[in-house]
Design a protein around this motif. Structure first.
Motif, mmCIF file in Angstrom:
data_model
loop_
_atom_site.group_PDB
_atom_site.id
_atom_site.type_symbol
_atom_site.label_atom_id
_atom_site.label_comp_id
_atom_site.label_asym_id
_atom_site.label_seq_id
_atom_site.Cartn_x
_atom_site.Cartn_y
_atom_site.Cartn_z
ATOM 1 N N MET A 18 -4.325 1.268 10.961
ATOM 2 C CA MET A 18 -3.085 1.015 10.217
ATOM 3 C C MET A 18 -1.904 1.696 10.888
ATOM 4 S SD MET A 18 -3.333 -0.890 7.451
ATOM 5 C CE MET A 18 -2.653 -0.403 5.872
ATOM 6 N N GLU A 19 -2.139 2.893 11.377
ATOM 7 C CA GLU A 19 -1.044 3.604 12.025
ATOM 8 C C GLU A 19 -0.606 2.896 13.300
ATOM 9 O OE1 GLU A 19 -1.377 7.853 12.158
ATOM 10 O OE2 GLU A 19 -0.113 7.975 13.954
ATOM 11 N N LEU A 20 -1.579 2.409 14.039
ATOM 12 C CA LEU A 20 -1.234 1.705 15.272
ATOM 13 C C LEU A 20 -0.493 0.406 14.969
ATOM 14 C CD1 LEU A 20 -1.262 1.570 18.273
ATOM 15 C CD2 LEU A 20 -3.640 0.815 18.234
ATOM 16 N N LEU A 21 -0.972 -0.309 13.970
ATOM 17 C CA LEU A 21 -0.270 -1.508 13.526
ATOM 18 C C LEU A 21 1.171 -1.177 13.165
ATOM 19 C CD1 LEU A 21 -2.400 -3.697 11.068
ATOM 20 C CD2 LEU A 21 -1.357 -4.384 13.213
ATOM 21 N N SER A 22 1.310 -0.091 12.453
ATOM 22 C CA SER A 22 2.629 0.342 12.000
ATOM 23 C C SER A 22 3.559 0.643 13.171
ATOM 24 C CB SER A 22 2.460 1.579 11.109
ATOM 25 O OG SER A 22 3.688 2.210 10.875
ATOM 26 N N ARG A 23 3.018 1.348 14.147
ATOM 27 C CA ARG A 23 3.816 1.688 15.331
ATOM 28 C C ARG A 23 4.322 0.431 16.029
ATOM 29 N NH1 ARG A 23 3.171 7.116 17.031
ATOM 30 N NH2 ARG A 23 4.573 6.580 18.746
ATOM 31 N N VAL A 24 3.410 -0.476 16.176
ATOM 32 C CA VAL A 24 3.728 -1.705 16.889
ATOM 33 C C VAL A 24 4.741 -2.557 16.111
ATOM 34 C CG1 VAL A 24 2.655 -3.936 17.330
ATOM 35 C CG2 VAL A 24 1.694 -1.874 18.359
ATOM 36 N N GLN A 25 4.600 -2.580 14.812
ATOM 37 C CA GLN A 25 5.564 -3.323 14.002
ATOM 38 C C GLN A 25 6.951 -2.689 14.078
ATOM 39 O OE1 GLN A 25 5.593 -6.220 12.152
ATOM 40 N NE2 GLN A 25 3.708 -6.607 13.265
ATOM 41 N N GLY A 26 6.972 -1.377 14.042
ATOM 42 C CA GLY A 26 8.252 -0.684 14.130
ATOM 43 C C GLY A 26 8.969 -0.992 15.428
ATOM 44 N N ILE A 27 8.221 -0.938 16.500
ATOM 45 C CA ILE A 27 8.808 -1.237 17.814
ATOM 46 C C ILE A 27 9.321 -2.675 17.847
ATOM 47 C CG2 ILE A 27 8.279 -1.500 20.270
ATOM 48 C CD1 ILE A 27 6.276 0.861 19.908
ATOM 49 N N GLU A 72 -7.598 4.198 9.052
ATOM 50 C CA GLU A 72 -6.299 4.879 9.044
ATOM 51 C C GLU A 72 -5.635 4.799 10.415
ATOM 52 O OE1 GLU A 72 -6.349 8.731 7.138
ATOM 53 O OE2 GLU A 72 -4.656 9.388 8.363
ATOM 54 N N ASN A 73 -6.420 5.037 11.444
ATOM 55 C CA ASN A 73 -5.888 4.926 12.800
ATOM 56 C C ASN A 73 -5.396 3.512 13.091
ATOM 57 O OD1 ASN A 73 -6.610 7.574 13.179
ATOM 58 N ND2 ASN A 73 -8.444 7.130 14.379
ATOM 59 N N PRO A 114 -15.545 5.774 9.299
ATOM 60 C CA PRO A 114 -14.951 4.529 8.793
ATOM 61 C C PRO A 114 -13.536 4.697 8.244
ATOM 62 C CG PRO A 114 -17.224 4.668 8.101
ATOM 63 C CD PRO A 114 -16.914 5.963 8.804
ATOM 64 N N GLU A 115 -13.387 5.671 7.364
ATOM 65 C CA GLU A 115 -12.080 5.813 6.726
ATOM 66 C C GLU A 115 -10.987 6.153 7.732
ATOM 67 O OE1 GLU A 115 -10.275 8.182 2.886
ATOM 68 O OE2 GLU A 115 -12.444 7.935 3.064
ATOM 69 N N ASP A 128 0.824 -1.206 0.000
ATOM 70 C CA ASP A 128 0.000 0.000 0.000
ATOM 71 C C ASP A 128 0.868 1.270 0.000
ATOM 72 O OD1 ASP A 128 -1.777 2.051 0.479
ATOM 73 O OD2 ASP A 128 -2.947 0.941 1.957
ATOM 74 N N LYS A 129 1.090 1.791 -1.189
ATOM 75 C CA LYS A 129 1.910 2.999 -1.289
ATOM 76 C C LYS A 129 1.162 4.233 -0.791
ATOM 77 C CE LYS A 129 3.316 2.775 -5.639
ATOM 78 N NZ LYS A 129 4.110 3.179 -6.830
ATOM 79 N N GLU A 130 -0.146 4.194 -0.898
ATOM 80 C CA GLU A 130 -0.920 5.339 -0.413
ATOM 81 C C GLU A 130 -0.720 5.489 1.096
ATOM 82 O OE1 GLU A 130 -5.077 5.239 -1.620
ATOM 83 O OE2 GLU A 130 -5.526 6.693 -0.019
ATOM 84 N N PHE A 131 -0.771 4.357 1.778
ATOM 85 C CA PHE A 131 -0.498 4.390 3.221
ATOM 86 C C PHE A 131 0.860 5.018 3.496
ATOM 87 C CE2 PHE A 131 1.899 2.312 6.617
ATOM 88 C CZ PHE A 131 1.154 2.671 7.718
#
Lengths: 195, 195
Positions: free
Chosen positions: B152-161, B149-150, B144-145, A170-173
């Motif tokens: 995905m961002e939380l998933l991202s944070r957790v993956q980064g950590i 987005e929130n 919804p949108e 997902d590049k948009e992400f």
DNA sequence: GTCTATACGCAGATAGAC
DNA sequence: GTCTATCTGCGTATAGAC
């Protein structure tokens, strides 16, 4: 000794791409043979083992990283702008990130398992970025410990975005998150350190 | 048909651990044979190929994930507390994360390369968490949108950590970052959606 | 259902001719 | 420096006895 260095570079270039695209374990020497159009024996002459190739690649990558960071140091004066440039790297690499993930992150994931080669191979690459980022925060007058903490957090953010971009293709992400991250950097660090 | 299901589970349990600890590509059937103390033929009887074992594992993991998320839904009422519980998972798993990284993230890194098995294997696991997280934000009255987005961002944070903890083998970093992340969740989402 | 035994290919490493 | 040829082990998959 005709043009040994040139073929050596060719091997490293091809292998680096294959390792990145297919993974280290899933890439065979035969794959490298095919793509370089060199003989298996010739490759062995230059690198005595598959791991030796990997070490050569990392050596090269470290030089590339140092070159890039030095370039940024010269071209960009403000530390905050350097941090933003760092984030921009993900935008530049968005297609690769989408399909293959972060070159350092995915390699680490593969190597850190089973054997501790990881310490000599992928860790140094991360350390370069870590210390460079730390340096930028020091220049923003943050205390040493907090500078390192900020650096690690930024690294973490960027890695997370890479993983999710890769997983969901997902590049948009990615673009949205990097934009938000840059804004956050402005807000958080734009004024420098305030005790 | 004596106790086929029991050995099937034993194979999956052992293979799951080996794949997680050593990586999928670096784990041989022989490794599974050794650890299960079953014969190679017996394993083949239950799973016709290595990939079939992997698929069985993922099936099991999906059930585990669903079970966990359902449990949280029942035990925890407030959506914000559920998000905090989600972050707490990394604390619970900190030793594993340090040594082997995120089970989903590292597996994805391995599988997404060369072949697109990844779509059937690791992506569904991420999707479970994504939709569950999205659901929590919906309950917090986010549109919804933005809920997605929130999430995905939380998933991202957790993956980064997870990645950084794994790369630097640094549990202190993990604990500090999760603490900060939880505080951020409180601040960002504690009040629910404000248009 | 569980086992032993075997087939077959491919990986990485090596030897040696040019 | 570059090549062809070969060795050896390990990997998966299969066949068939109990």
């Amino acid at each position: 000794m005709k043009q040994g260095n040139e073929t050596k570079i060719r091997i490293l270039t091809v292998a680096n791409e294959l390792f990145y695209h297919q993974g280290f374990n899933s890439t065979s020497i035969a794959n490298i043979v095919d793509k370089t159009k060199l003989s298996k024996g010739n490759i062995t002459y230059h690198f005595k083992s598959k791991q030796a190739i990997l070490e050569g690649i990392v050596e090269q990558r470290l030089l590339d990283i140092d070159g890039l960071l030095n370039q940024w140091d010269m071209e960009i004066i403000a530390p905050l702008d350097r941090l933003l440039r760092f984030c921009g790297m993900l935008i530049d690499e968005q297609d690769n990130l989408k399909y293959y993930g972060c070159p350092m992150g995915t390699l680490t994931g593969e190597l850190s398992k089973n054997q501790p080669i990881h310490y000599k191979i992928t860790l140094p690459m991360f350390k370069r970025f870590r210390s460079w980022l730390t340096q930028q925060f020091l220049l923003l007058n943050y205390p040493p410990e907090q500078s390192d903490e900020n650096a690690m957090e930024l690294l973490s953010r960027v890695q997370g975005i890479s993983v999710i971009t890769h997983v969901f293709k997902d590049k948009e992400f990615l673009n949205k998150e990097i934009k938000k991250l840059k804004e956050t950097l402005h807000i958080e660090y734009g004024g420098g350190f305030i005790p």
